[in-house]
Each structure stands twice: as structure tokens, then as C-alpha cells.
Design a protein around this motif. Structure first.
Motif, PDB file in Angstrom:
ATOM      1  N   PHE A   1     -21.201 -96.129 -48.953  1.00  0.00           N
ATOM      2  CA  PHE A   1     -22.167 -95.049 -48.691  1.00  0.00           C
ATOM      3  C   PHE A   1     -23.412 -95.568 -47.959  1.00  0.00           C
ATOM      4  CE2 PHE A   1     -19.686 -92.792 -51.996  1.00  0.00           C
ATOM      5  CZ  PHE A   1     -19.414 -91.636 -51.276  1.00  0.00           C
ATOM      6  N   ALA A   2     -23.802 -96.807 -48.250  1.00  0.00           N
ATOM      7  CA  ALA A   2     -24.968 -97.368 -47.540  1.00  0.00           C
ATOM      8  C   ALA A   2     -24.662 -97.471 -46.044  1.00  0.00           C
ATOM      9  CB  ALA A   2     -25.316 -98.746 -48.101  1.00  0.00           C
ATOM     10  N   THR A   3     -23.421 -97.804 -45.712  1.00  0.00           N
ATOM     11  CA  THR A   3     -23.048 -97.905 -44.298  1.00  0.00           C
ATOM     12  C   THR A   3     -23.137 -96.535 -43.633  1.00  0.00           C
ATOM     13  OG1 THR A   3     -21.592 -99.732 -44.819  1.00  0.00           O
ATOM     14  CG2 THR A   3     -21.217 -98.653 -42.725  1.00  0.00           C
ATOM     15  N   PHE A   4     -22.615 -95.516 -44.307  1.00  0.00           N
ATOM     16  CA  PHE A   4     -22.697 -94.161 -43.738  1.00  0.00           C
ATOM     17  C   PHE A   4     -24.153 -93.733 -43.546  1.00  0.00           C
ATOM     18  CE2 PHE A   4     -18.201 -93.621 -44.702  1.00  0.00           C
ATOM     19  CZ  PHE A   4     -17.781 -92.732 -43.716  1.00  0.00           C
ATOM     20  N   ILE A   5     -25.006 -94.052 -44.533  1.00  0.00           N
ATOM     21  CA  ILE A   5     -26.411 -93.611 -44.454  1.00  0.00           C
ATOM     22  C   ILE A   5     -27.179 -94.392 -43.377  1.00  0.00           C
ATOM     23  CG2 ILE A   5     -28.604 -93.556 -45.761  1.00  0.00           C
ATOM     24  CD1 ILE A   5     -26.886 -92.927 -48.260  1.00  0.00           C
ATOM     25  N   SER A   6     -26.784 -95.658 -43.179  1.00  0.00           N
ATOM     26  CA  SER A   6     -27.537 -96.471 -42.205  1.00  0.00           C
ATOM     27  C   SER A   6     -27.469 -95.875 -40.798  1.00  0.00           C
ATOM     28  CB  SER A   6     -26.980 -97.905 -42.188  1.00  0.00           C
ATOM     29  OG  SER A   6     -25.720 -97.951 -41.541  1.00  0.00           O
ATOM     30  N   MET A   7     -26.374 -95.188 -40.496  1.00  0.00           N
ATOM     31  CA  MET A   7     -26.180 -94.746 -39.105  1.00  0.00           C
ATOM     32  C   MET A   7     -27.205 -93.718 -38.624  1.00  0.00           C
ATOM     33  SD  MET A   7     -22.141 -95.283 -38.764  1.00  0.00           S
ATOM     34  CE  MET A   7     -21.535 -96.940 -39.145  1.00  0.00           C
ATOM     35  N   PRO A   8     -27.412 -92.606 -39.368  1.00  0.00           N
ATOM     36  CA  PRO A   8     -28.468 -91.694 -38.916  1.00  0.00           C
ATOM     37  C   PRO A   8     -29.854 -92.327 -38.965  1.00  0.00           C
ATOM     38  CG  PRO A   8     -27.552 -90.987 -41.038  1.00  0.00           C
ATOM     39  CD  PRO A   8     -26.654 -92.049 -40.500  1.00  0.00           C
ATOM     40  N   VAL A   9     -30.058 -93.274 -39.893  1.00  0.00           N
ATOM     41  CA  VAL A   9     -31.379 -93.913 -39.984  1.00  0.00           C
ATOM     42  C   VAL A   9     -31.661 -94.719 -38.701  1.00  0.00           C
ATOM     43  CG1 VAL A   9     -32.802 -95.535 -41.297  1.00  0.00           C
ATOM     44  CG2 VAL A   9     -31.304 -93.966 -42.506  1.00  0.00           C
ATOM     45  N   PHE A  10     -30.638 -95.407 -38.200  1.00  0.00           N
ATOM     46  CA  PHE A  10     -30.807 -96.131 -36.925  1.00  0.00           C
ATOM     47  C   PHE A  10     -31.091 -95.143 -35.787  1.00  0.00           C
ATOM     48  CE2 PHE A  10     -28.391 -99.796 -38.874  1.00  0.00           C
ATOM     49  CZ  PHE A  10     -29.394-100.731 -38.685  1.00  0.00           C
ATOM     50  N   CYS A  11     -30.402 -94.003 -35.812  1.00  0.00           N
ATOM     51  CA  CYS A  11     -30.648 -92.994 -34.768  1.00  0.00           C
ATOM     52  C   CYS A  11     -32.113 -92.565 -34.783  1.00  0.00           C
ATOM     53  CB  CYS A  11     -29.772 -91.757 -34.986  1.00  0.00           C
ATOM     54  SG  CYS A  11     -28.036 -91.986 -34.625  1.00  0.00           S
ATOM     55  N   VAL A  12     -32.642 -92.327 -35.991  1.00  0.00           N
ATOM     56  CA  VAL A  12     -34.027 -91.847 -36.111  1.00  0.00           C
ATOM     57  C   VAL A  12     -35.006 -92.869 -35.529  1.00  0.00           C
ATOM     58  CG1 VAL A  12     -35.839 -91.223 -37.763  1.00  0.00           C
ATOM     59  CG2 VAL A  12     -33.518 -90.377 -38.094  1.00  0.00           C
ATOM     60  N   LEU A  13     -34.714 -94.151 -35.716  1.00  0.00           N
ATOM     61  CA  LEU A  13     -35.618 -95.195 -35.195  1.00  0.00           C
ATOM     62  C   LEU A  13     -35.792 -95.063 -33.670  1.00  0.00           C
ATOM     63  CD1 LEU A  13     -37.250 -97.805 -35.869  1.00  0.00           C
ATOM     64  CD2 LEU A  13     -35.176 -99.102 -35.363  1.00  0.00           C
ATOM     65  N   GLY A  14     -34.777 -94.553 -33.001  1.00  0.00           N
ATOM     66  CA  GLY A  14     -34.858 -94.416 -31.546  1.00  0.00           C
ATOM     67  C   GLY A  14     -35.692 -93.245 -31.075  1.00  0.00           C
TER      68      GLY A  14
END
Lengths: 498, 174
Positions: free
Chosen positions: B61-74
Motif C-alpha cells: 500500500f505504501a508503494t501505491f500511495i507513493s505514486m500520487p505523492v510524487f505527482c503532487v511534488l511536480g
């Protein structure tokens, strides 16, 4: 038509190789400077860039190694594919705008150029060049091995070339690659990407249909066969298991934004707004073509278990054997030609960034200025890199029996671990420091290469590249936080605030 | 946002480290197929995850959550409006729902030995193939649909033009 299967396939591949040579000659006329050779003068349209982005992601790794991995371990490697929608989104959200702005603001032509500008550090740029050269060798070797494997499969099935060796096939295919890459540079690569992308999107669909028809009961029949033999193979985590599959999911999804051959293409479009077209086009193309990866591997595994096909000598033979035995001869011929196009254009892309690192970025980092007559030196470096990568590929195959996909995963992991934190996080986070960037690069290189050279097995089947990526990202962020924030040059700061 | 990213990455690393402390179950990463040399098998799915479920699910689940978080950083901070958070949050929730369904159907299969086929694949695999893969495409829909609002606003475009002009002027003077 079945009687003409071999000549048709051979004819398609030969025609493709002639097209490569012609494209190379045509592109040579359009290549007048190092900027043309490396980034196509930053003037490509969204269709060309969109198809080039997906084509460079799905190369020999995807078309030869991918089906091989599914044949070998069931659904585990499919996590590399299904992460594409999130992975491309991460790449475009984080970098599509940022990298192009940096390239415009500092008039750069390579990734190490951008890193050197962002961190105001020639050393950081130099280290990025080292990463690119080392990663390119691994990935280029994958392409050459894939190309030689496919050519051997095609030629070996004819009476005239029966028993032809892998080394001979490597020599033939790299000769065409050298000619095409040396003459045409990145322009040759992106225009064959355009043709290849279109071919693979159409053929990907047709191959899926052929795969569904090859096995009794279609994909449901294949699933039932696999469920009976070893249920885990067709369950979501495949035979590799949860940890290994999720490791690939992270490494191939988040790590997509750390692939230099892909993100460099984001510098080549005419306008930043073109990314609205480039992103969906790349994903659509990838999704259709990736069906080939999944369907061929699954169907070949089911056919062998059902006893309807002889077991494969090597998992990498899954795609070539499927096409040779179950696809319509014309479809097989076109897909084989498309396979060559995929492999060759990706190899050209790698040669391009590798040559740029050797003759443009390293001299800038070491001497403070680029070489004179960069275009001439770029062509020399291209030849040298190809020869070196061919030797490395053959050495890997004959000494450790390395599979195409696993060699590719190593190249991908090397890039992802070293480049993602420094470029994708670093271009979006002003607090990141050059020391953190250099530390992350060195850590990832030492970790990745130690695992490979000493044959260290990671726990629970996880890829070394994934662990390396976690370590380098954490180190990069922690070191940046520990250090005092540095003042950025005004233009870089403004570019990062946009 | 980077602190969130660091938190997620550390959580993933800790999950792996804790999992490594125990004895790895047999066949945790598969083994050779008894009949075909080029194939591997997973064997007993429940047995090979025994004692590793908590760490495995944290990593998953941490892997799934990391993806939108990286998107937001951009995305530039000033463009992260309420609408942005709503859209990104909605897509993330949908993506996580399919990820959770995958695990639910997988555990059901491990417990009962039974599953059903959906569009040619067993239910958990179908959640992965169609649910997880498909729902993440909505991030791309946000990128295209709200490009001018979140990604690259007209003000951003003007700022880039000004920067490029300044650079060209500097080069001309030099």
C-alpha cells in the motif's frame, strides 16, 4: 501462404534493415550540429515525441524479455507493465514541464548539462555522465542481445542459415545499428520510432488475437491451465511473490522518471503545451503494445504445459517462437520487423545519450568546456560504445546465461536509483544540494554494481535496483535536510517555482 | 511534500528490514518447475507469505500511495488548489480500492482454493490488470484536462518567456 512463411519473414526483416540504412542516410542530411545529433534541435512535433517516448520504453526488453519473463514466472513481471499508467503520469507531472524549462533557460542539450546547471556543480554533472555511460552499457547490451536472439531465431529456422551462431547474428545486427546510429543520430531514431510505434500498436492488437486463438479456450483456457498447474503463476504476484513483484512495481513505475533515454526526449518537443498530447499518446501506445508482452508469455506457458508445444530452450525464445509458429506469416514478418525497429531505435537512443555523456558532458566536467567538433567525436563514440556493449552482451550470455529482461532490469534499476532522486526530486525541490546529489549517485552505483558483480541475492526475490532506489532516495533527502539550504542562481530558482 | 515522501520511503524500508529479521518461508520467491526447466512456480501461496503479511501489505500500500505523492511534488505549490486535492485524492482512493480488492480476492482464494474468472483472468489478477492499471489512467486525465490550471498556467508561460528572453539578451551582450 504457409509454405512461404520463412521467405516472407526474412523478406520483411531484410526490407526493414534496408529502410534503416535509408533513414540513416536521410537523417544525416538533416544533422548539421551536435544539438541536431543529440536533441533533434528541440523542434519535434507531439506525435513524433509521443510515439518516440513509448517506443523507447518498450524495446527489446519489452518484446523479447517481457514475454520471456511471463513464460518463466507468470504474472510477476506484469507489474512492470500495469504500473505504466501511474509511471508515465509521475514522469510527466514531475518532469515534462520542468526539464524543458531548464533546457530553455540554460540552453542545454543533455541531462548532465541540466544537472550541472540545477546544482551549480560540474562534479554533479560529471557523475551523472558516469551513471549514463555505465547504465547505457547494461541497457544497450540488452538491446543487442535481444536483436541477436531474434535474428538467430529467424535465420536459424531457414534451410540456408540453419545452425547460425549468436555471435554471427550479433555482428550482422550491430553492423546495421552502427551505420544507422552514426549517420542519423537522434533524428533517425525518433522517425523510426514513429513508424515502429504505429506498427506495434496495430500489430500488438493482432498478436493478442492470434495469442487468444492459439490456445484452446482463449485466455480463459490459458488461465485455467495455469491455475491447475501452479495457481500462483496466474495469481497477481506470480511465482516471484509479493515482495519481488512490488519491488518491480515501484522500480518500473517511479523509476520511469529516472530513465535518461525517455526524459531526454521531453527536451525535444517544440512547445511545453504539446505534453497534453504526448502523455496520452505514449500511454495508449504502450498499453496496446504491452498486450503482446502479457499475452504471448501467458499463452506460450499454457501451450507448453498442455503439451501442445515443445518446452522452450530459453524463456527469451517465447516471442520469436510464438510468432514463428502461431502468427499469420505476414503478421509475423511485420511484427519481426517492428521488433527490430523497436530494438534498433531504442539502441540508437541509448547510443545517443551515451555518446553525449562521453564527448560532451565528461569533457565539460573535467576541462570546463566541450570538445571541438563534437559531431565528429559523437560518431566515433557511437561506434566505440556499440562494439563495447556487444562484447559485454555476449560475455553476459555465455558466462552467466543472462536473460534479456534481467539484463534490462539491471540497466533500468541503475538509471532509476541514480537519476530519479537527483533529477525528478531535485528539479522540484529547491532544498536539494549538490553534495546530496553526488552521494545519491555514488551510493546507487556502488550498491547496484556490487550486487551484480558479486552475485548478491536480494531478500524475497526483490530486485537490487529497487533496494538501491530506496536507499539513494532516502540518502538524497536526508543529506539535503542535514545541510544548510543553499542559495540558487536567480534563473534556476525562478524556473523551479514555475 | 518531500517530508511525506521521506516518510513513505522510510516506512517501505522499515517493512523490508523487519521482514528480513525473521526466517524467510520456503519458496517465498518461487522455485524451479519440476517438469519444465525454463519455468518457475510459486507453490503454496499461503505458506510462502506466512509471517510476512503485515510487512508485505505495508510495502504494497505504501508503494501505491507513493505514486500520487510524487505527482503532487511536480505541481507548483500555488497551483495545488482545493479542486486539485479533490481530484488527485479521488483518483488515489479509486486506485487504492482496486488494490484492496486485489488483496481481498487473493486472500479469499488462498483460504478457499476457489476463484472466478473475469475477462479471462482469475478475479485477483483481473483487479490488477483492469482495476489498478485502468484507474491510474485518471491521473493522466487530470493532466490533460487541467493542464492550464495545475500544470502550466498562462502566467507560467509568460514567466518562461521572460526567462528565455533574459538568457538570450545576456548571450547577445556577451
Amino acid at each position: 501462404m504457409e509454405a512461404l512463411r520463412e521467405p516472407i519473414i526474412l523478406g520483411c526483416v531484410a526490407a526493414y534493415m534496408v529502410i534503416c540504412i535509408l533513414v540513416g542516410l536521410w537523417a544525416m542530411k538533416k544533422t548539421h550540429s551536435a544539438a541536431d545529433f543529440f536533441v533533434a534541435g528541440k523542434g519535434l512535433g507531439p506525435m513524433v515525441v509521443g510515439l518516440a517516448v513509448f517506443s523507447s520504453t518498450l524495446s527489446g526488453f519489452g518484446f523479447v524479455g517481457g514475454p520471456g519473463l511471463v513464460y518463466n514466472m507468470g504474472m510477476s513481471s506484469v507489474w512492470m507493465v500495469i504500473v505504466s499508467t501511474a509511471g508515465y503520469a509521475i514522469c510527466f507531472f514531475m518532469l515534462a514541464k520542468r526539464i524543458r524549462i531548464m533546457a530553455d533557460v540554460r540552453d542545454t542539450i543533455s541531462l548532465p548539462d541540466i544537472v550541472a546547471s540545477r546544482y551549480s556543480s560540474k562534479s554533479a554533472g560529471g557523475w551523472m555522465a558516469v551513471v549514463i555511460i555505465l547504465g547505457v552499457l547494461g541497457y544497450l547490451a540488452t538491446q543487442i542481445l535481444a536483436m541477436s536472439t531474434v535474428l538467430q531465431s529467424i535465420l536459424g529456422s531457414t534451410e540456408w542459415f540453419e545452425g547460425i551462431g549468436l555471435i554471427t547474428c550479433a555482428v550482422i545486427s550491430t553492423s546495421v545499428l552502427i551505420f544507422y546510429a552514426v549517420t542519423g543520430g537522434i533524428i533517425a531514431s525518433v522517425y523510426t520510432d514513429l513508424v515502429q510505434g504505429a506498427i506495434m500498436m496495430v500489430c500488438g492488437l493482432l498478436v493478442v488475437i492470434a495469442a487468444a486463438m492459439a490456445v484452446d479456450g482463449g485466455f480463459s483456457g490459458a488461465s485455467e491451465t495455469l491455475l491447475t498447474d501452479d495457481a500462483e503463476a496466474i495469481m497477481p504476484f506470480g511465482s516471484l511473490g509479493l515482495f519481488g513483484s512490488i519491488g518491480w512495481f515501484f522500480m518500473f513505475g517511479v523509476g520511469l522518471a529516472g530513465q535518461p533515454h525517455l526524459i531526454t526526449k521531453l527536451m525535444m518537443n517544440r512547445k511545453i503545451r504539446d505534453n497534453r498530447i504526448i502523455l496520452p499518446l505514449s500511454i495508449a501506445g504502450y498499453a496496446v503494445a504491452a498486450m503482446l508482452w502479457i499475452s504471448v508469455g501467458l499463452v506460450m506457458r499454457a501451450l507448453v504445459i498442455q503439451g501442445n508445444h515443445d518446452p522452450l530452450g530459453l524463456p527469451d525464445d517465447a516471442a520469436p517462437e510464438f510468432l514463428a509458429a502461431y502468427a499469420n506469416p505476414i503478421l509475423a514478418g511485420v511484427v519481426f520487423a517492428g521488433l527490430f525497429a523497436a530494438i534498433m531505435s531504442t539502441a540508437d537512443g541509448f547510443l545517443n545519450i551515451g555518446a553525449a555523456a562521453i564527448i560532451h558532458d565528461l569533457p565539460k566536467a573535467l576541462r570546463g568546456k566541450p570538445l571541438k567538433n563534437e559531431l565528429w567525436w559523437a560518431r566515433i563514440a557511437t561506434v566505440a560504445l556499440t562494439v563495447f556493449a556487444t562484447v559485454f552482451a555476449l560475455y553476459a550470455r555465455y558466462n552467466s546465461g543472462e536473460l534479456v529482461a534481467l539484463l534490462g532490469a539491471f540497466g533500468w534499476g541503475t538509471f532509476a536509483a541514480a537519476i530519479f532522486p537527483v533529477v525528478a526530486i531535485g528539479l522540484n525541490w529547491q532544498r536539494a544540494t549538490s553534495e546530496a546529489a553526488i552521494a545519491a549517485i555514488i551510493l546507487s552505483l556502488v550498491f547496484n554494481f556490487s550486487i551484480k558483480l558479486f552475485g548478491i541475492a536480494m531478500p524475497f526475490g526483490m530486485d537490487g535496483g529497487f533496494i538501491s532506489m530506496l536507499i539513494s532516495c532516502i540518502a538524497f533527502i536526508v543529506i539535503s535536510y542535514v545541510q544548510k539550504p543553499k542559495l540558487l542562481p536567480a534563473d534556476i530558482r525562478k524556473a523551479m517555482e514555475i | 511534500m518531500v517530508k511525506w515522501i521521506l516518510g513513505i520511503l522510510v516506512l517501505m524500508a522499515l517493512a523490508i528490514a523487519i521482514a528480513m529479521m525473521g526466517q524467510a518461508p520456503e519458496m517465498v520467491s518461487g522455485g524451479p518447475h519440476p517438469d519444465y526447466s525454463g519455468m518457475s512456480i510459486g507453490g503454496d501461496g499461503a505458506a510462502r507469505l506466512q509471517g510476512l503479511w503485515v510487512e508485505g501489505l505495508i510495502l504494497y500500500f505504501a508503494t501505491f500511495i507513493s505514486m500520487p505523492v510524487f505527482c503532487v511534488l511536480g505541481i507548483a505549490k500555488r497551483n495545488r488548489s482545493q479542486l486539485f486535492w479533490t481530484l488527485m485524492g479521488g483518483v488515489t482512493a479509486l486506485n487504492l480500492m482496486f488494490a484492496a480488492l486485489l488483496i481481498y480476492f487473493y486472500i479469499s482464494f488462498l483460504n478457499t482454493g476457489e476463484t472466478f474468472l473475469l475477462l479471462g483472468f482469475p478475479a485477483p489478477t483481473a483487479m490488477m490488470m483492469f482495476g489498478c492499471w485502468g484507474s491510474a489512467f485518471l491521473f493522466t486525465v487530470i493532466f490533460i484536462w487541467k493542464f492550464d490550471t495545475f500544470i502550466f498556467t498562462p502566467e507560467d508561460e509568460a514567466a518562461v518567456e521572460a526567462l528565455v528572453k533574459a538568457r538570450e539578451q545576456q548571450s547577445a551582450e556577451a
